[in-house]
Scaffold this motif. Sequence first.
Motif, PDB file in Angstrom:
ATOM      1  N   SER A 173       0.873  -1.185   0.000  1.00  8.41           N
ATOM      2  CA  SER A 173       0.000   0.000   0.000  1.00  8.41           C
ATOM      3  C   SER A 173       0.899   1.221   0.000  1.00  8.41           C
ATOM      4  CB  SER A 173      -0.906  -0.005   1.221  1.00  8.41           C
ATOM      5  OG  SER A 173      -0.123   0.183   2.377  1.00  8.41           O
ATOM      6  N   PHE A 174       0.310   2.405   0.199  1.00 10.63           N
ATOM      7  CA  PHE A 174       1.137   3.617   0.140  1.00 10.63           C
ATOM      8  C   PHE A 174       2.137   3.686   1.293  1.00 10.63           C
ATOM      9  CE2 PHE A 174      -0.675   5.456  -3.488  1.00 10.63           C
ATOM     10  CZ  PHE A 174      -2.038   5.253  -3.473  1.00 10.63           C
ATOM     11  N   GLU A 175       1.791   3.063   2.430  1.00 12.08           N
ATOM     12  CA  GLU A 175       2.759   3.082   3.538  1.00 12.08           C
ATOM     13  C   GLU A 175       3.498   1.763   3.675  1.00 12.08           C
ATOM     14  OE1 GLU A 175      -0.512   4.366   4.631  1.00 12.08           O
ATOM     15  OE2 GLU A 175       0.237   6.293   3.966  1.00 12.08           O
ATOM     16  N   LYS A 176       2.768   0.670   3.457  1.00 12.03           N
ATOM     17  CA  LYS A 176       3.358  -0.655   3.727  1.00 12.03           C
ATOM     18  C   LYS A 176       4.105  -1.154   2.504  1.00 12.03           C
ATOM     19  CE  LYS A 176       0.564  -4.157   4.342  1.00 12.03           C
ATOM     20  NZ  LYS A 176       0.867  -5.505   3.875  1.00 12.03           N
ATOM     21  N   CYS A 177       5.274  -1.755   2.736  1.00 14.79           N
ATOM     22  CA  CYS A 177       6.029  -2.358   1.634  1.00 14.79           C
ATOM     23  C   CYS A 177       5.283  -3.574   1.115  1.00 14.79           C
ATOM     24  CB  CYS A 177       7.397  -2.851   2.126  1.00 14.79           C
ATOM     25  SG  CYS A 177       8.634  -1.579   2.116  1.00 14.79           S
ATOM     26  N   VAL A 185       7.027   0.031  -2.789  1.00 17.87           N
ATOM     27  CA  VAL A 185       5.900   0.763  -2.210  1.00 17.87           C
ATOM     28  C   VAL A 185       5.139   1.421  -3.365  1.00 17.87           C
ATOM     29  CG1 VAL A 185       5.312   2.813  -0.872  1.00 17.87           C
ATOM     30  CG2 VAL A 185       6.938   1.199   0.039  1.00 17.87           C
ATOM     31  N   ARG A 188       3.665   7.516  -5.138  1.00 15.22           N
ATOM     32  CA  ARG A 188       2.877   8.635  -4.629  1.00 15.22           C
ATOM     33  C   ARG A 188       2.248   9.381  -5.808  1.00 15.22           C
ATOM     34  NH1 ARG A 188       5.748   9.612   0.252  1.00 15.22           N
ATOM     35  NH2 ARG A 188       5.598   7.529   1.175  1.00 15.22           N
TER      36      ARG A 188
END
Lengths: 307, 244
Positions: A173-177, A185, A188
Amino acid sequence: MCRGGRMFAPTKTWRRWHRKVNVNQKRYAVVSAIAASSIPSLVMARGHRVESVPEMPLVISDSAESIEKTSTAIKVLKEIGAYPDAEKAKDSQAIRPGKGKMRNRRYISRKGPLIVYGTEGAKLVKAFRNIPGVEVANVERLNLLKLAPGGHLGRFVIWTKSAIEKLDSIYGSFEKCSEKKKGYVLPRSKMVNADLARIINSDEVQSVVKPIKKEIKRASLKKNPLKNLNVMLKLNPYAKTARRMALLAEAERVKSKKEKLDKKRKPVSKEELAAAKAAGKAWYKTMISDSDYTEFDNFTKWLGVSQ
Amino acid sequence: MGGEEVKVAVPESVLKKQKRNEEWALAKKEENLALKKKNAENRKLIYNRAKQYAKEYDEEQKELIRLKREARLKGGFYVNPEAKLLFIIRIRGINAMHPKTRSILQLLRLRQIFNGVFLKVNKATVNMLHRVEPYVTFGYPNLKSVRELIYKRGFGKLHQQRIPLTDNSIVEQGLGKHGIICTEDLIHEIITVGPHFKEANNFLWPFQLKAPLGGLKKKRNHYVEGGDAGNREDFINELIRRMN
């Protein structure tokens, strides 16, 4: 007889056929294509018939993975509203125009839905693969050439439940690898909030905005103040009185000149004539008698007068 | 901002915009009123100044005549004071010019044929003119010349743009800080080479005159030789009449 010689730049098999693309860019592309497949406007723009599809992205339960017969597969497609797309693909089968015909690319057709499944060895592969236009793919091995055919985003994708659930672990996801792709990742976005209308109408923007200029002054034609009185007055308000005074003075001068001329042209009356003559004589008298001319004595006889 | 469902169901953004528009309209109205008042005051001031200048010019003329008559009566001569103001017109084109004279003409802002500028007379300018004599004709303009030039062909330099002098506000914008607020003030400053002559003259874009009706005599020669170049003192006025 034919002409001799060889062709220009004979084509060779060792032409550089392959191209290197950065891994991150390749993944960016796949991820963008997957995102685009969930936006109905992009899917419709690509040409898929998704009018009767209940929801985008279209997810079906895992029971579909155990379909074995193609006839049931078609029935399923009809149920979920994906059949018009498959129909479109079947109807579009045609022979390619052009030389591609004789170069092993004889037939062309449109692309239909792409079915993405989650579990390995699912039976649905065999069931769906013979339907014209329909393609099948495992979620762990998604092919960009199938997700964005011809380079155009927005393929119509039908996900199974397990496939969609796996996406998070494959791409992160955008934060999780991501778990499957080392250190990857999701990219953005350029703008976090892409809703321009909302941004423009927000308090932060509207509070510092300047008022709209409704009346734009454009350059008008320049008029000559020496000829146009109104324009002159705009520049020099005293011009009016100045001109008025000049006109009055002119009129006055004209009048007085006329009077003078009239007086001169009028025949002189007897009394006036006599008065003028007498005045002349008297003046002569005073002139000769008051004169301090030193040699007067010499001329007394000639003049006939005495001092 | 989304729709906050009030009883009338008017979205909050619309209300905010309405309020802001009202504020702006109010501020604009007040500004207009203040501007109108200032304009009215200025008008009066301009009228009085123009009247005073007209009187001054009249007096000056009469004084000159009086002094001349007095001198003639006494048997002597009245010598006019040396002119303070010059009007220069470029009469030759741009080809085949010595680079030094070309730069001097550029300094004088005479970059095009039949361009005209006013110039103060002092040793520096006189020497400059001497260097460019064959390319220009110049002389001492009178009041009528100055007035007609500024009214008919006057353009001002605002933000490096050539703006026609259609309104006194333009003069005020350009020269307000020197107390010159109308075209009459500008004319007065130019003619009586005043303390802010430099700024006033620089504000005026070089005059673009038309080719003289009736023609020039002979560009290549000096005026005293029967041609057109160089100092022609008071006869410049006649040339300006033909070129304006």
